[in-house]
Design a protein around this motif. Structure first.
Motif, PDB file in Angstrom:
ATOM      1  N   UNK A  91      -5.480 -39.835   4.126  1.00 55.55           N
ATOM      2  CA  UNK A  91      -6.049 -39.035   3.040  1.00 55.55           C
ATOM      3  C   UNK A  91      -5.213 -39.145   1.770  1.00 55.55           C
ATOM      4  N   UNK A  92      -3.931 -39.437   1.905  1.00 60.00           N
ATOM      5  CA  UNK A  92      -3.054 -39.562   0.742  1.00 60.00           C
ATOM      6  C   UNK A  92      -3.023 -40.983   0.183  1.00 60.00           C
ATOM      7  N   UNK A  93      -3.459 -41.947   0.954  1.00 58.61           N
ATOM      8  CA  UNK A  93      -3.273 -43.358   0.599  1.00 58.61           C
ATOM      9  C   UNK A  93      -4.239 -43.831  -0.485  1.00 58.61           C
ATOM     10  N   UNK A  94      -3.710 -44.644  -1.411  1.00 57.85           N
ATOM     11  CA  UNK A  94      -4.545 -45.347  -2.377  1.00 57.85           C
ATOM     12  C   UNK A  94      -5.001 -46.654  -1.735  1.00 57.85           C
ATOM     13  N   UNK A  95      -6.283 -46.947  -1.822  1.00 61.69           N
ATOM     14  CA  UNK A  95      -6.767 -48.218  -1.272  1.00 61.69           C
ATOM     15  C   UNK A  95      -6.554 -49.323  -2.305  1.00 61.69           C
ATOM     16  N   UNK A  96      -5.931 -50.401  -1.895  1.00 61.14           N
ATOM     17  CA  UNK A  96      -5.649 -51.495  -2.808  1.00 61.14           C
ATOM     18  C   UNK A  96      -5.692 -52.807  -2.045  1.00 61.14           C
ATOM     19  N   UNK A  97      -5.253 -53.897  -2.692  1.00 57.75           N
ATOM     20  CA  UNK A  97      -5.260 -55.214  -2.064  1.00 57.75           C
ATOM     21  C   UNK A  97      -3.868 -55.817  -2.118  1.00 57.75           C
ATOM     22  N   UNK A  98      -3.647 -56.842  -1.310  1.00 59.43           N
ATOM     23  CA  UNK A  98      -2.368 -57.540  -1.328  1.00 59.43           C
ATOM     24  C   UNK A  98      -2.108 -58.120  -2.716  1.00 59.43           C
ATOM     25  N   UNK A  99      -3.150 -58.678  -3.325  1.00 64.17           N
ATOM     26  CA  UNK A  99      -2.991 -59.302  -4.645  1.00 64.17           C
ATOM     27  C   UNK A  99      -2.604 -58.263  -5.696  1.00 64.17           C
ATOM     28  N   UNK A 100      -3.180 -57.081  -5.611  1.00 60.55           N
ATOM     29  CA  UNK A 100      -2.821 -56.019  -6.545  1.00 60.55           C
ATOM     30  C   UNK A 100      -1.348 -55.644  -6.397  1.00 60.55           C
ATOM     31  N   UNK A 101      -0.877 -55.551  -5.170  1.00 63.16           N
ATOM     32  CA  UNK A 101       0.534 -55.235  -4.934  1.00 63.16           C
ATOM     33  C   UNK A 101       1.441 -56.318  -5.519  1.00 63.16           C
ATOM     34  N   UNK A 102       1.023 -57.568  -5.358  1.00 63.38           N
ATOM     35  CA  UNK A 102       1.836 -58.683  -5.854  1.00 63.38           C
ATOM     36  C   UNK A 102       1.803 -58.788  -7.380  1.00 63.38           C
ATOM     37  N   UNK A 103       0.638 -58.551  -7.966  1.00 67.17           N
ATOM     38  CA  UNK A 103       0.491 -58.705  -9.409  1.00 67.17           C
ATOM     39  C   UNK A 103       0.969 -57.498 -10.206  1.00 67.17           C
ATOM     40  N   UNK A 104       0.934 -56.321  -9.598  1.00 66.76           N
ATOM     41  CA  UNK A 104       1.356 -55.104 -10.297  1.00 66.76           C
ATOM     42  C   UNK A 104       2.298 -54.271  -9.425  1.00 66.76           C
ATOM     43  N   UNK A 105       3.433 -54.825  -9.029  1.00 66.54           N
ATOM     44  CA  UNK A 105       4.318 -54.127  -8.103  1.00 66.54           C
ATOM     45  C   UNK A 105       4.811 -52.768  -8.608  1.00 66.54           C
ATOM     46  N   UNK A 106       5.121 -52.658  -9.906  1.00 68.36           N
ATOM     47  CA  UNK A 106       5.643 -51.380 -10.411  1.00 68.36           C
ATOM     48  C   UNK A 106       4.582 -50.283 -10.405  1.00 68.36           C
ATOM     49  N   UNK A 107       3.310 -50.663 -10.517  1.00 68.17           N
ATOM     50  CA  UNK A 107       2.227 -49.677 -10.495  1.00 68.17           C
ATOM     51  C   UNK A 107       2.189 -48.930  -9.167  1.00 68.17           C
ATOM     52  N   UNK A 108       2.528 -49.627  -8.087  1.00 68.40           N
ATOM     53  CA  UNK A 108       2.436 -49.029  -6.752  1.00 68.40           C
ATOM     54  C   UNK A 108       3.795 -48.644  -6.176  1.00 68.40           C
TER      55      UNK A 108
END
Length: 213
Positions: free
Chosen positions: A56-73
Motif C-alpha cells: 500500500x505504501x509502494x510506488x509502482x515504477x519500472x527498472x528503467x525509471x530507477x536507472x534513468x532517475x535514481x535520485x527521484x526514487x
C-alpha cells in the motif's frame, strides 16, 4: 358475572397469545437474519485479499525509471517488475529492454543475505545477526512461499523474472574521469551501482534471459 369473568379471561389469553406469536414470527427471524448477514459479511472479507502494508505504501515504477532517475526514487519503497541474477560478484536487477547503463545491486532485507562475494577481504554469508539497516532505514523482509522460491532459484544459479516490493537507494553521483560517463554508485561490487533491497516477492518465474542491461 360468570360471563364477564370468562370474557376477561378470553381477552387476557388473546393478548398473551398475540405477544407469543409476535415473538415467534418477528423475534426469531430477526435474529436469523442478523446471523446470515454477519456470516455473509465475513465471507466477503475472506474473499478479498488485502494488500500488504508494504504494497500500500509502494510506488509502482519500472527498472528503467530507477536507472534513468535514481535520485527521484532515493529512499522510496517501490513496486517493480524486472529480471534478477545472482552469482560471483553479481547480484543485479535489470531489464533487457532498458538500455540505460546504470547498475542496480540487489540485497535482501531482514536477516537474510544474498551471500555473494563482491569485494576484497569480504566473506559472504547467507544470514546476518541483525535486521538490515541502510542509511538509517530499517528494512524488514517478508519470508513467505514466494520469497522462498525466489531465493532458491537465484541461489541455484537461475535468473528469474519477479514482481517485488523493496526500498531503493540511489547512491552518490560518481565520475572516474572527465571524459568518462557519470553514474550513481556506492553499493555492490566495487561500489558499481545503486542499491535495491528486496522486502517482499509478489510473483516469480524462471527465465533464461542473459542480457543484464
Amino acid at each position: 358475572m360468570k360471563w364477564v369473568t370468562r370474557g376477561f379471561a378470553f381477552i387476557v389469553a388473546f393478548v398473551i397469545g398475540t405477544l407469543a406469536a409476535s415473538l415467534f414470527l418477528f423475534g426469531e427471524p430477526s435474529s436469523i437474519s442478523s446471523y446470515v448477514l454477519s456470516d455473509t459479511s465475513s465471507a466477503q472479507v475472506l474473499e478479498i485479499e488485502a494488500p500488504s502494508s508494504a504494497e500500500t505504501k509502494a510506488q509502482e515504477t519500472s527498472v528503467c525509471e530507477l536507472k534513468n532517475q535514481p535520485t527521484k526514487y532515493n529512499h522510496s519503497i517501490v513496486k517493480v517488475s524486472g529480471y534478477f541474477s545472482r552469482g560471483f560478484e553479481d547480484s543485479s536487477l535489470y531489464d533487457p529492454s532498458c538500455k540505460a547503463r546504470q547498475w542496480i545491486w540487489v540485497e535482501l532485507g531482514g536477516k537474510k543475505s544474498i551471500g555473494v562475494m563482491y569485494c576484497c577481504g569480504f566473506t559472504p554469508k547467507r544470514t546476518r545477526e541483525e535486521e538490515l539497516e541502510v542509511e538509517g532505514i530499517k528494512l524488514p523482509l517478508t519470508e513467505d512461499a514466494n520469497f522462498a522460491k525466489y531465493d532458491k532459484f537465484l541461489a541455484d544459479g537461475k535468473n528469474v523474472k519477479a514482481t517485488v516490493i523493496g526500498t531503493f537507494f540511489s547512491g552518490e553521483e560518481t565520475q572516474y574521469a572527465e571524459d568518462a560517463p557519470a553514474f550513481y554508485g556506492g553499493y555492490g561490487h566495487k561500489g558499481i551501482g545503486s542499491l535495491f533491497v528486496v522486502q517482499e516477492v509478489l510473483s516469480i518465474e524462471v527465465t533464461k534471459t542473459e542480457n543484464r542491461f
